[in-house]
Design an enzyme around this catalytic site. Structure first.
Site, PDB file in Angstrom:
ATOM      1  N   GLU A  67     -27.416  -4.694  12.970  1.00 27.88           N
ATOM      2  CA  GLU A  67     -28.544  -4.791  12.042  1.00 27.88           C
ATOM      3  C   GLU A  67     -29.824  -4.571  12.816  1.00 27.88           C
ATOM      4  O   GLU A  67     -29.938  -5.010  13.966  1.00 27.88           O
ATOM      5  CB  GLU A  67     -28.584  -6.185  11.414  1.00 27.88           C
ATOM      6  N   LYS A  69     -19.935 -17.577   1.227  1.00 30.79           N
ATOM      7  CA  LYS A  69     -19.838 -18.010   2.621  1.00 30.79           C
ATOM      8  C   LYS A  69     -21.182 -18.555   3.106  1.00 30.79           C
ATOM      9  O   LYS A  69     -22.193 -18.180   2.518  1.00 30.79           O
ATOM     10  CB  LYS A  69     -19.342 -16.865   3.503  1.00 30.79           C
ATOM     11  N   LYS A 121     -28.203  -8.857  15.623  1.00 37.60           N
ATOM     12  CA  LYS A 121     -29.453  -8.638  14.893  1.00 37.60           C
ATOM     13  C   LYS A 121     -30.451  -7.994  15.841  1.00 37.60           C
ATOM     14  O   LYS A 121     -30.360  -8.152  17.053  1.00 37.60           O
ATOM     15  CB  LYS A 121     -29.991  -9.964  14.370  1.00 37.60           C
ATOM     16  N   LYS A 164     -17.025  -3.713   0.016  1.00 36.93           N
ATOM     17  CA  LYS A 164     -17.703  -2.459   0.347  1.00 36.93           C
ATOM     18  C   LYS A 164     -16.770  -1.270   0.113  1.00 36.93           C
ATOM     19  O   LYS A 164     -15.568  -1.334   0.380  1.00 36.93           O
ATOM     20  CB  LYS A 164     -18.185  -2.477   1.800  1.00 36.93           C
ATOM     21  N   HIS A 173     -16.749 -11.644   8.323  1.00 39.42           N
ATOM     22  CA  HIS A 173     -16.765 -10.191   8.090  1.00 39.42           C
ATOM     23  C   HIS A 173     -15.975  -9.415   9.149  1.00 39.42           C
ATOM     24  O   HIS A 173     -15.172  -8.541   8.824  1.00 39.42           O
ATOM     25  CB  HIS A 173     -18.204  -9.654   8.094  1.00 39.42           C
ATOM     26  N   ASP A 194     -21.760 -16.526  11.540  1.00 38.05           N
ATOM     27  CA  ASP A 194     -22.350 -15.766  10.441  1.00 38.05           C
ATOM     28  C   ASP A 194     -21.587 -14.468  10.173  1.00 38.05           C
ATOM     29  O   ASP A 194     -21.478 -14.029   9.027  1.00 38.05           O
ATOM     30  CB  ASP A 194     -23.809 -15.448  10.814  1.00 38.05           C
ATOM     31  N   ARG A 232     -33.305 -25.958  -9.022  1.00 32.71           N
ATOM     32  CA  ARG A 232     -34.230 -27.071  -9.256  1.00 32.71           C
ATOM     33  C   ARG A 232     -35.591 -26.607  -9.768  1.00 32.71           C
ATOM     34  O   ARG A 232     -36.414 -27.411 -10.162  1.00 32.71           O
ATOM     35  CB  ARG A 232     -34.404 -27.868  -7.956  1.00 32.71           C
ATOM     36  N   HIS A 285     -18.364 -10.577   1.344  1.00 30.87           N
ATOM     37  CA  HIS A 285     -18.803  -9.382   0.619  1.00 30.87           C
ATOM     38  C   HIS A 285     -18.416  -8.088   1.323  1.00 30.87           C
ATOM     39  O   HIS A 285     -18.374  -7.038   0.704  1.00 30.87           O
ATOM     40  CB  HIS A 285     -20.304  -9.434   0.286  1.00 30.87           C
TER      41      HIS A 285
HETATM   42  C1  BG6 Z   1     -24.371 -11.919   5.638  1.00 31.31           C
HETATM   43  C2  BG6 Z   1     -25.005 -12.607   6.801  1.00 31.31           C
HETATM   44  O1  BG6 Z   1     -23.111 -12.444   5.367  1.00 31.31           O
HETATM   45  O2  BG6 Z   1     -24.264 -10.532   5.919  1.00 31.31           O
HETATM   46  C3  BG6 Z   1     -26.359 -12.001   7.128  1.00 31.31           C
HETATM   47  O3  BG6 Z   1     -25.155 -13.981   6.511  1.00 31.31           O
HETATM   48  C4  BG6 Z   1     -26.238 -10.512   7.318  1.00 31.31           C
HETATM   49  O4  BG6 Z   1     -26.915 -12.580   8.291  1.00 31.31           O
HETATM   50  C5  BG6 Z   1     -25.485  -9.885   6.149  1.00 31.31           C
HETATM   51  O5  BG6 Z   1     -27.525  -9.970   7.437  1.00 31.31           O
HETATM   52  C6  BG6 Z   1     -25.205  -8.408   6.400  1.00 31.31           C
HETATM   53  O6  BG6 Z   1     -24.682  -7.846   5.246  1.00 31.31           O
HETATM   54  P1  BG6 Z   1     -24.873  -6.311   4.938  1.00 31.31           P
HETATM   55  O7  BG6 Z   1     -24.056  -6.065   3.722  1.00 31.31           O
HETATM   56  O8  BG6 Z   1     -26.340  -6.072   4.733  1.00 31.31           O
HETATM   57  O9  BG6 Z   1     -24.377  -5.594   6.157  1.00 31.31           O
END
Ligand code: BG6
Length: 486
Positions: A210, A142, A335, A176, A235, A230, A43, A172
């Site tokens: 993380e 996602k 986190k 990796k 994942h 999440d 937008r 994603h």
């Molecule tokens: C995302 C989550 O899918 O993956 C995030 O929504 C997270 O919260 C992230 O931080 C972590 O991805 P990576 O590749 O940095 O480990």
């Protein structure tokens, strides 16, 4: 092959942090087909030149393994175009179709880097304006939904206009490097396959930790996500599938996805009443990370003051089949933990009859590390070569270490680049089929239900630690410990 790569949500965080850098890297390495356009839209009231400048500024704020030159960016910018569109409005779909229709590309990839609430409306609109013919591939970022019901509703809307072959559901983590190597290790070598079963493996531990908090996503995370939605539903369960699946008959997308699906369907269902015992949820309080004070989750911007959203999950899963019966799979993510790391640890059983005066209870273990660096390590015992008498005859742990940077040079491909190349190549093997997502939602739903009924199970942990102590206690019941506690 002429292609159009369209990014809806083209000024969002994901676009400039991950997606555009991935396209740029593919471009720099000559991995894009020669005749392409990269069309971004959101937008924001920007024009082509304004977008290129905006993107350049953001690229400059990122850290690059291989720095780029002005000239390289300028060549990339020749592919770029931008138009402001409010994609939630039907007229925007027609504008998009006209933009794409300015030339007749062989492949049109439409990447929905927008809120999942918009997925259904956008796909219905694409169908209405004819942007669903065989040339079109749609990438869904996602999260696909909030629970099983909402994910199913989105999927039905998407499937009403697109065939399964045209839908690329991103996780994603599947892009990796180490996940690729896990497949190679398991199915390209004979060495581990005979050992890859309950007779030899005591437990498997998967951690995605993380050190960052919720950053700018506090509001979204608090209302719509939490660590279970999440990270675990997608994942972590995908990584579990990669460890536990049977060898697929081929590398074909459906051969691989069929095997992953079988794992998800073999997960022992969690009864709502068992959740408090098998699943630990936590939320970070203020603490210190890398020498700096960081606020607690409830103090983050956008987070409700009394929020019960979890930022940490640890759970014990079991797979009910002949290969894995009785082997605990421990999953943990959070986190603001002690450090950023992601790994899969396969703990083998101790020797049946120890003859050496070795560290007692020693187990071989295989560590597939995804982050911060890709590596595979195998821990073994070896005789110490120390001259001192007391050390003679003792065994000490040593590591066989496969460092991919050392072995193959520093040119690793980032997950999003790998996945985008796959989309352009029309290969679905690293994308998730809806039945997999459905099975994963089914698995986590009792957890959501239990937490909704029982808010008292939320524990706290200080930022900079490894989560609530109950996470260690969960493993101790099986005589196991997380890697950092060994
Ligand atoms: C995302 C989550 O899918 O993956 C995030 O929504 C997270 O919260 C992230 O931080 C972590 O991805 P990576 O590749 O940095 O480990």
């Amino acid at each position: 092959m002429a292609f159009d790569l369209v990014f809806l949500g083209g000024t969002g965080d994901l676009a400039w942090r991950k997606l555009m850098p991935a396209v740029f890297q593919a471009f720099r390495h000559g991995a894009l087909p020669p005749d392409g356009r990269v069309l971004a839209s959101s937008r924001e009231k920007l024009d082509r030149a304004g977008y290129c400048q905006w993107l350049r500024e953001r690229f400059d704020s990122l850290s690059w393994d291989e720095p780029f030159s002005d000239e390289e960016f300028a060549r990339f910018a020749e592919l770029l175009d931008f138009r402001p569109l409010d994609i939630s409005k039907p007229e925007a779909h027609a504008e998009l179709a006209a933009w794409v229709g300015e030339r007749n590309a062989d492949t049109v990839v439409i990447y929905l880097a927008v809120a999942p609430a918009l997925f259904s409306g956008i796909c219905t609109g694409l169908g209405r304006v004819g942007l669903n013919d065989k040339r079109v591939r749609v990438v869904l970022e996602k999260p696909l939904g909030y629970d099983l019901a909402s994910a199913t509703a989105i999927n039905e809307a998407v499937r009403a206009v697109l065939s399964e072959q045209q839908i690329f559901r991103i996780d994603h983590y599947l892009g990796k490097q180490s996940v690729q190597n896990l497949m190679a290790l398991r199915f390209g070598n004979t060495l581990f396959e005979p050992l890859w079963r309950r007779e030899w493996i005591q437990n498997v531990q998967i951690t995605i930790a993380e050190d960052l908090g919720v950053e700018q996503r506090g509001g979204y995370y608090d209302r719509n996500a939490g660590a279970l939605r999440d990270m675990v539903q997608n994942h972590m369960l995908q990584l579990l599938c990669m460890v536990a699946m049977e060898p697929p008959a081929s590398e074909d997308a459906d051969a691989v996805r069929d095997e992953k699906l079988k794992v998800l369907r073999s997960l022992k269902p969690l009864a709502v009443a068992d959740v408090p015992n098998q699943v630990i949820r936590g939320q970070y309080r203020a603490g210190r990370i890398a020498g700096a004070d960081v606020p607690g989750y409830r103090e983050e911007e956008g987070v409700a003051p009394g929020s019960a959203t979890e930022t940490f999950v640890a759970l014990r899963a079991e797979i009910e089949n002949w290969r894995w019966a009785g082997v605990p799979f421990f999953l943990r993510t959070g986190k603001r933990l002690a450090q950023r790391t992601a790994d899969i640890v396969v703990n083998f059983r101790a020797v049946p009859h120890p003859i050496f005066a070795s560290p007692s209870g020693y187990q071989n273990r295989l560590v597939i590390r995804l982050q911060p660096e890709d590596s595979i390590e195998l821990d073994l015992l070896a005789k110490t070569s120390n001259r001192s008498k007391s050390e003679q005859g003792r065994l000490s742990p040593v590591k066989l270490n496969l460092d991919f940077k050392e072995a193959f040079g520093s040119q690793t491909i980032e997950a999003y680049e790998r996945l985008l190349r796959k989309v352009l190549g029309g290969r679905l093997d690293l994308f998730v089929r809806f039945d997999e997502q459905q099975a994963a939602w089914r698995y986590v739903e009792p957890i959501l239900e239990s937490w909704a009924n029982d808010p008292d199970t939320l524990r706290t942990y200080n930022a900079g630690t490894w989560g609530p102590p109950a996470s260690s206690a969960l493993l101790a019941r099986d005589g196991a410990a997380w890697p950092e506690e060994r």
